[in-house]
Write an enzyme that holds these catalytic residues in place. Structure first.
Site, short mmCIF file in Angstrom:
data_model
loop_
_atom_site.label_atom_id
_atom_site.label_comp_id
_atom_site.label_asym_id
_atom_site.label_seq_id
_atom_site.Cartn_x
_atom_site.Cartn_y
_atom_site.Cartn_z
N LYS A 192 0.89 -1.18 0.00
CA LYS A 192 0.00 0.00 0.00
C LYS A 192 0.92 1.22 0.00
O LYS A 192 1.42 1.63 1.05
CB LYS A 192 -0.87 -0.02 1.26
N GLY A 242 6.46 5.44 8.30
CA GLY A 242 5.64 6.65 8.23
C GLY A 242 5.75 7.42 9.53
O GLY A 242 6.75 7.32 10.25
N VAL A 287 0.70 7.54 13.18
CA VAL A 287 0.07 6.38 12.53
C VAL A 287 0.73 5.09 12.99
O VAL A 287 0.07 4.08 13.22
CB VAL A 287 0.10 6.52 10.98
N GLY A 288 2.04 5.15 13.19
CA GLY A 288 2.76 3.96 13.67
C GLY A 288 2.17 3.42 14.96
O GLY A 288 2.06 2.21 15.16
N GLU A 300 9.14 1.90 11.23
CA GLU A 300 10.21 2.88 10.99
C GLU A 300 9.53 4.24 10.99
O GLU A 300 8.78 4.56 10.07
CB GLU A 300 10.86 2.63 9.61
N CYS A 302 13.34 11.26 6.63
CA CYS A 302 13.28 10.89 8.05
C CYS A 302 14.61 11.15 8.72
O CYS A 302 14.68 11.36 9.92
CB CYS A 302 12.89 9.43 8.18
N GLU A 352 9.05 16.88 14.87
CA GLU A 352 9.42 16.72 13.47
C GLU A 352 8.58 17.67 12.61
O GLU A 352 7.36 17.59 12.62
CB GLU A 352 9.18 15.26 13.04
P1 NAD Z 1 2.06 8.80 7.25
O1 NAD Z 1 2.19 8.13 8.56
O2 NAD Z 1 1.04 9.86 7.11
O3 NAD Z 1 1.74 7.74 6.10
C1 NAD Z 1 2.56 6.61 5.86
C2 NAD Z 1 1.72 5.54 5.18
O4 NAD Z 1 0.73 5.10 6.09
C3 NAD Z 1 0.97 6.03 3.94
O5 NAD Z 1 0.97 5.01 2.96
C4 NAD Z 1 -0.43 6.26 4.48
O6 NAD Z 1 -1.42 6.15 3.49
C5 NAD Z 1 -0.55 5.13 5.49
N1 NAD Z 1 -1.56 5.35 6.53
C6 NAD Z 1 -2.10 6.52 6.97
N2 NAD Z 1 -3.01 6.29 7.94
C7 NAD Z 1 -3.04 4.94 8.14
C8 NAD Z 1 -3.76 4.09 9.04
N3 NAD Z 1 -4.63 4.58 9.90
N4 NAD Z 1 -3.52 2.77 8.98
C9 NAD Z 1 -2.60 2.26 8.13
N5 NAD Z 1 -1.91 3.01 7.25
C10 NAD Z 1 -2.11 4.35 7.25
O7 NAD Z 1 3.52 9.36 6.88
P2 NAD Z 1 3.96 10.20 5.61
O8 NAD Z 1 3.51 11.61 5.78
O9 NAD Z 1 3.60 9.49 4.35
O10 NAD Z 1 5.56 10.12 5.74
C11 NAD Z 1 6.29 10.98 6.52
C12 NAD Z 1 6.71 10.32 7.81
O11 NAD Z 1 7.40 9.11 7.54
C13 NAD Z 1 7.67 11.15 8.62
O12 NAD Z 1 7.33 11.08 9.97
C14 NAD Z 1 9.02 10.49 8.37
O13 NAD Z 1 9.98 10.71 9.37
C15 NAD Z 1 8.61 9.06 8.28
N6 NAD Z 1 9.62 8.28 7.58
C16 NAD Z 1 10.36 7.40 8.32
C17 NAD Z 1 11.36 6.66 7.71
C18 NAD Z 1 12.19 5.69 8.50
O14 NAD Z 1 12.75 4.78 7.92
N7 NAD Z 1 12.31 5.84 9.80
C19 NAD Z 1 11.59 6.80 6.34
C20 NAD Z 1 10.82 7.71 5.62
C21 NAD Z 1 9.82 8.43 6.26
#
Ligand code: NAD
Length: 495
Positions: free
Chosen positions: A175, A228, A232-233, A250, A284, A385
């Site tokens: 996804k 992400g 959400v995590g 992550e 990130c 962040e």
């Molecule tokens: P996000 O958490 O908004 O979304 C990430 C993914 O989760 C997307 O595909 C989104 O559609 C999905 N999602 C959203 N709500 C959900 C739910 N309720 N259940 C399941 N899936 C859901 O993050 P973003 O804005 O896309 O990305 C930015 C974030 O990602 C930043 O916090 C960044 O630090 C982090 N990030 C971390 C790493 C790492 O390896 N640590 C790498 C890249 C980005």
């Protein structure tokens, strides 16, 4: 007519059951419509998981070296289409071409690195404590894996999850983020062309709250690998906890670069620029805090500001551009909000602080490179962040204070120290609370064959990439073969 894209389920390109689509537009120019992508729901998720579950029965029995060979083909195809995909990626998520080429390269590197693992996936043999008994531990696949990914590395992150999952014998449902559906389609075209069997890889596009959430709670998904935001995590982990399924997270970062008074300042300025403003600060691992020793602070800031003012902002497809737009409207609003927060907390704006809408940039989500000075560790701009081109400068008077300040956030992903003192460098490696530490390099620049991830709120203890990723995507089986012909009791017969 706009291009219409589909999901990829059980080896076929299919529309969402709803028949609905969403628009994907370039963040550099909202008038540029890239295409329409499926608005999927739980029915589409169910079809994809069912296909993955069925395919798992056969895929797990394909010898791992053969699974690896398929990844060599995928890597070759990715390499042959690197430039095409980099351009698609820049158009859909904005980072400059040099960086999107790097993003595709990370997918290529992962393909070749993981393909070789097909001929390793080493287990261990060890002597049994009993006679005529053989003992070993081997890796086994987990089952159907849900891969949920963000938009900032639309090729690197899906591939660094998917390829290890596949070589271990799992099947997957991806996804991707709503902002980068097109790059995901390109990846799946390549997987199809390489001959990955139907059902082994599946793609379901759509919103996180629907598709992502449905995947996480699906009973036939054994493992969720999520990259992400921390917010959400936490939700993903809560559902995973309820269902006792494996969840690898992550999450975010608030990474810092320390510059000590003995550092090579020219090198450290270049590192800070690349770390803070590369990918418009949307990594990130981006440098969002700069911890400067008092003795070099004034000179360092003068040099940094002089360079940051010259950063060329614009459409990343223009090779001369150094910084592209933010990903979308809500990202820009968030960055804007932090301008007010920083101001109210007493931080002083050195440069930037506003949207950038000169000329052709008027139709995109551009923001100026921004540096806040006089930031103290308790301020929100030092702890949260922001995910934009915003750098917070904190002054320290000693090495010990620098480490304390660096460690003073809820996150622990990446970090950097510039110093000429080898003793300090080693103390920093020991005392910094982060999964990744750079000495005399910026906070960004991870390589695929080293473990990637962080401590504290950055994750839940797993490490992708490196040799550690196989621990996420496989189960250990311990096996005892007793060829003594009699009942032997461990801990009892030979005590
Ligand atoms: P996000 O958490 O908004 O979304 C990430 C993914 O989760 C997307 O595909 C989104 O559609 C999905 N999602 C959203 N709500 C959900 C739910 N309720 N259940 C399941 N899936 C859901 O993050 P973003 O804005 O896309 O990305 C930015 C974030 O990602 C930043 O916090 C960044 O630090 C982090 N990030 C971390 C790493 C790492 O390896 N640590 C790498 C890249 C980005």
């Amino acid at each position: 007519m706009s291009d219409l894209f589909k999901n990829y389920i059980d080896g076929k390109w299919v529309a969402a059951k709803s028949g609905n689509t969403f628009e994907n537009r370039s963040p550099a120019n909202r008038n540029d419509l890239i295409g329409l992508f499926p608005v999927s729901g739980s029915g589409d998720v169910d079809a994809a998981v069912t296909a993955a579950k069925t395919a798992f029965a056969k895929w797990r029995l394909v010898p791992a070296p053969k699974r690896g060979e398929l990844l060599y083909r995928v890597g070759d195809l990715l390499r042959s289409r690197k430039e095409e995909i980099a351009r698609i990626m820049t158009r859909e998520m904005g980072k400059v071409l040099k960086e999107t080429r790097g993003d595709v390269q990370e997918g290529i590197d992962t393909a070749f690195y993981v393909a070789g693992e097909g001929r390793r996936l080493f287990g261990a043999t060890t002597p049994s404590e009993l006679p005529d008994k053989f003992a070993m531990s081997v890796r086994a696949p987990v089952g159907v894996c849900a891969l949920i990914t963000p938009w900032n590395f639309p090729m690197a992150i899906p591939t660094w999850k998917m390829f290890p999952a596949l070589v271990c014998g799992n099947t997957v449902v991806l996804k991707p983020a709503e902002d980068t559906p097109h790059t995901a389609v390109k990846l799946f075209e390549i997987l199809e062309q390489a001959g990955v069997p139907p059902g082994v890889v599946n793609l379901v596009q759509g919103r996180g709250e629907e598709v992502g959430a449905a995947l996480v709670r699906h009973q036939d998904v054994q493992l969720v690998s999520f990259t992400g935001s921390a917010a959400v995590g936490r939700e993903v982990a809560a559902v995973g906890g309820q269902q006792l399924k494996r969840v690898s997270l992550e999450l975010g970062g608030k990474n810092a670069q320390i510059v000590m008074e003995d550092a090579d300042l020219g090198l450290a300025v270049e590192g800070a620029l690349w770390g803070a403003f590369g990918t418009t600060g949307q990594r990130c691992t981006a440098t969002s805090r700069l911890i400067l020793h008092r003795d070099i602070k004034k000179e360092f800031i003068e040099r940094l500001v002089a360079r940051a003012e010259k950063i060329k902002i614009g459409d990343g497809l223009d090779e001369s551009v150094e910084m592209g737009p933010l990903i979308n409207q809500s990202a820009r609003e968030k960055v804007q909000r932090y301008m007010d927060i920083g101001g109210q907390e007493g931080a002083r704006l050195l440069i930037g602080g506003s949207v950038y809408d000169m000329g052709p940039c008027a139709n995109g989500y551009f923001f100026q490179p921004t540096i806040f000075d006089r930031v103290s560790p308790a301020m929100r701009v030092a702890r949260e962040e922001i995910f934009g081109p915003v750098l917070s400068v904190l002054e320290v008077q000693s090495f010990a204070e620098a480490i304390t300040v660096l460690n003073g956030t809820p996150y622990g992903l990446s970090s950097s120290i510039y110093t000429a003192d080898v003793g300090r460098a080693f103390r920093a490696m020991r005392d910094i609370e982060a999964g990744i530490i750079y000495v005399n390099g910026p906070t960004i620049g991870a390589e695929v064959h080293l473990p990637f991830g962080g401590v504290k709120d950055t994750g839940n203890g797993h490490r992708e990439a490196g040799t550690t990723v196989y621990d996420i995507f496989s189960e250990w089986k311990s096996i005892y073969v007793d060829y003594s012909g009699k009942l032997q009791k461990a801990q009892i017969d030979n005590a």
